[in-house]
Design an enzyme around this catalytic site. Structure first.
Site, PDB file in Angstrom:
ATOM      1  N   HIS A 141     138.671  27.107 -27.490  1.00  0.00           N
ATOM      2  CA  HIS A 141     138.169  27.945 -26.394  1.00  0.00           C
ATOM      3  C   HIS A 141     139.298  28.822 -25.836  1.00  0.00           C
ATOM      4  O   HIS A 141     139.124  30.029 -25.643  1.00  0.00           O
ATOM      5  CB  HIS A 141     137.602  27.035 -25.303  1.00  0.00           C
ATOM      6  CG  HIS A 141     137.296  27.721 -24.009  1.00  0.00           C
ATOM      7  ND1 HIS A 141     136.012  28.009 -23.595  1.00  0.00           N
ATOM      8  CD2 HIS A 141     138.110  28.165 -23.010  1.00  0.00           C
ATOM      9  CE1 HIS A 141     136.046  28.614 -22.418  1.00  0.00           C
ATOM     10  NE2 HIS A 141     137.314  28.713 -22.039  1.00  0.00           N
ATOM     11  N   GLU A 142     140.454  28.228 -25.590  1.00  0.00           N
ATOM     12  CA  GLU A 142     141.571  28.987 -25.015  1.00  0.00           C
ATOM     13  C   GLU A 142     142.121  30.017 -25.997  1.00  0.00           C
ATOM     14  O   GLU A 142     142.492  31.129 -25.614  1.00  0.00           O
ATOM     15  CB  GLU A 142     142.679  28.029 -24.562  1.00  0.00           C
ATOM     16  CG  GLU A 142     142.276  27.068 -23.454  1.00  0.00           C
ATOM     17  CD  GLU A 142     141.755  27.779 -22.224  1.00  0.00           C
ATOM     18  OE1 GLU A 142     142.173  28.927 -21.966  1.00  0.00           O
ATOM     19  OE2 GLU A 142     140.917  27.198 -21.514  1.00  0.00           O
ATOM     20  N   HIS A 145     140.144  33.187 -25.970  1.00  0.00           N
ATOM     21  CA  HIS A 145     140.519  34.119 -24.900  1.00  0.00           C
ATOM     22  C   HIS A 145     141.663  35.025 -25.359  1.00  0.00           C
ATOM     23  O   HIS A 145     141.674  36.227 -25.073  1.00  0.00           O
ATOM     24  CB  HIS A 145     140.984  33.345 -23.661  1.00  0.00           C
ATOM     25  CG  HIS A 145     139.866  32.753 -22.857  1.00  0.00           C
ATOM     26  ND1 HIS A 145     138.756  33.473 -22.504  1.00  0.00           N
ATOM     27  CD2 HIS A 145     139.716  31.514 -22.308  1.00  0.00           C
ATOM     28  CE1 HIS A 145     137.952  32.703 -21.769  1.00  0.00           C
ATOM     29  NE2 HIS A 145     138.513  31.514 -21.654  1.00  0.00           N
ATOM     30  N   GLU A 216     134.031  33.282 -20.149  1.00  0.00           N
ATOM     31  CA  GLU A 216     134.022  31.838 -20.374  1.00  0.00           C
ATOM     32  C   GLU A 216     132.906  31.451 -21.340  1.00  0.00           C
ATOM     33  O   GLU A 216     133.105  30.621 -22.234  1.00  0.00           O
ATOM     34  CB  GLU A 216     133.860  31.100 -19.050  1.00  0.00           C
ATOM     35  CG  GLU A 216     135.035  31.232 -18.096  1.00  0.00           C
ATOM     36  CD  GLU A 216     136.332  30.723 -18.689  1.00  0.00           C
ATOM     37  OE1 GLU A 216     136.290  29.785 -19.520  1.00  0.00           O
ATOM     38  OE2 GLU A 216     137.397  31.256 -18.345  1.00  0.00           O
TER      39      GLU A 216
END
Length: 300
Positions: A141-142, A145, A216
């Protein structure tokens, strides 16, 4: 969107473009105000440009310092580095710096000005609570980004709010310095600085929040598709959100400066309305991951 193996998200790209355009217009308007409206000339512009550049260039370092995080080597954190090495290879992206923050707050965040100049940080709290597959989901997930570059847009967006706050505090001294003690218009000038700075802060705040919630959801989707285990990311979300309520407010406040960058919001959800939330509701994120899981099952 960066050219990696993360799934592209046209909605995120369009939102990033819109927010970027709005921020650019806001920077220009703020600079014109300082140059002409306040009468500070080139000095005001130099301050704005220098602070904006510094916030952008040192964004990852500032974020890590705000959490007391330390960059760790593969020898210091071999399992963490191995996970990120694997995910970066899967995503075909540069490896960011890896950092760890010693705090019981279970969270993670990514920051940086570009995929080649970025950092991913996890807390000791999240490493103690999640199993390996759950932590891998959070890291994916990070990294999404970073690959999507939305973290860069968020950094610029948040820096404008910080600039407005600084100018508000600095304006009183500036009007006195350049206007002299007997300048009767000093109070009016400071009031004008305050009002304009608050307007700039409010607009940048809205722009940041409008992008923050969507990015997100996009990172959840991208990370889940990359690992192929959306249920593990959903499990991590449930664990972290549940445990966050037991973290002392003192510890949560330490991370509120970069809460918009966190995997899960470091703030009491009951104390803030949906309009001001940096993250979408947990239920929305879980429902989306369930849909990704169903899609992957059909493909398999």
């Amino acid at each position: 969107m960066a050219r990696t193996r993360f799934r592209s998200d046209r909605g995120l790209t369009l939102r990033m473009g819109g927010v970027g355009f709005g921020l650019g217009a806001l920077y220009v308007a703020f600079g014109v105000f300082l140059y002409q409206g306040l009468g500070l000339g080139a000095i005001g512009l130099v301050i704005v440009l220098a602070m904006a550049w510094g916030q952008w260039y040192f964004s990852d370092t500032l974020a890590l310092k705000s959490m007391g995080a330390k960059v760790v080597t593969p020898e210091q954190a071999p399992e963490l580095h191995a996970m990120i090495d694997r995910l970066c290879a899967l995503a075909d992206m540069p490896k960011p710096r890896v950092a760890v923050a010693v705090t019981d707050m279970p969270n993670a965040f990514a920051t940086g000005r570009s995929p080649k100049h970025s950092s991913v940080c996890v807390t000791t709290g999240i490493m103690q609570r999640l199993d390996a597959e759950e932590l891998e989901g959070v890291l994916a997930h990070e990294l999404a980004h970073v690959a999507n570059r939305d973290v860069t847009v968020m950094t610029v967006a948040s820096s404008l709010g910080l600039l407005a706050g600084f100018i508000t505090r600095w304006g009183m001294y500036a009007t006195s310095m350049f206007g002299g003690r007997n300048n009767k218009n000093g109070g009016i000038a400071f009031l004008l600085v305050f009002v304009v700075s608050m307007v700039v802060y409010a607009i940048s705040f809205v722009l940041t929040r409008s992008l923050s919630r969507y990015r997100e959801l996009s990172a959840d989707r991208s990370g889940a598709y990359l690992t192929g285990r959306p249920s593990k990311l959903a499990s991590a979300l449930v664990k972290i959100s549940g445990d966050m309520a037991s973290i002392p407010n003192r510890d949560l406040r330490e991370g509120q400066a970069i809460s918009a960058f966190f995997f899960a919001p470091a703030i009491n959800r009951q104390s803030i309305g949906a309009l001001f939330s940096t993250h979408p509701p947990l239920e929305q994120r879980i429902d989306q991951l369930a849909k990704v899981s169903a899609e992957l099952s059909e493909q398999g």
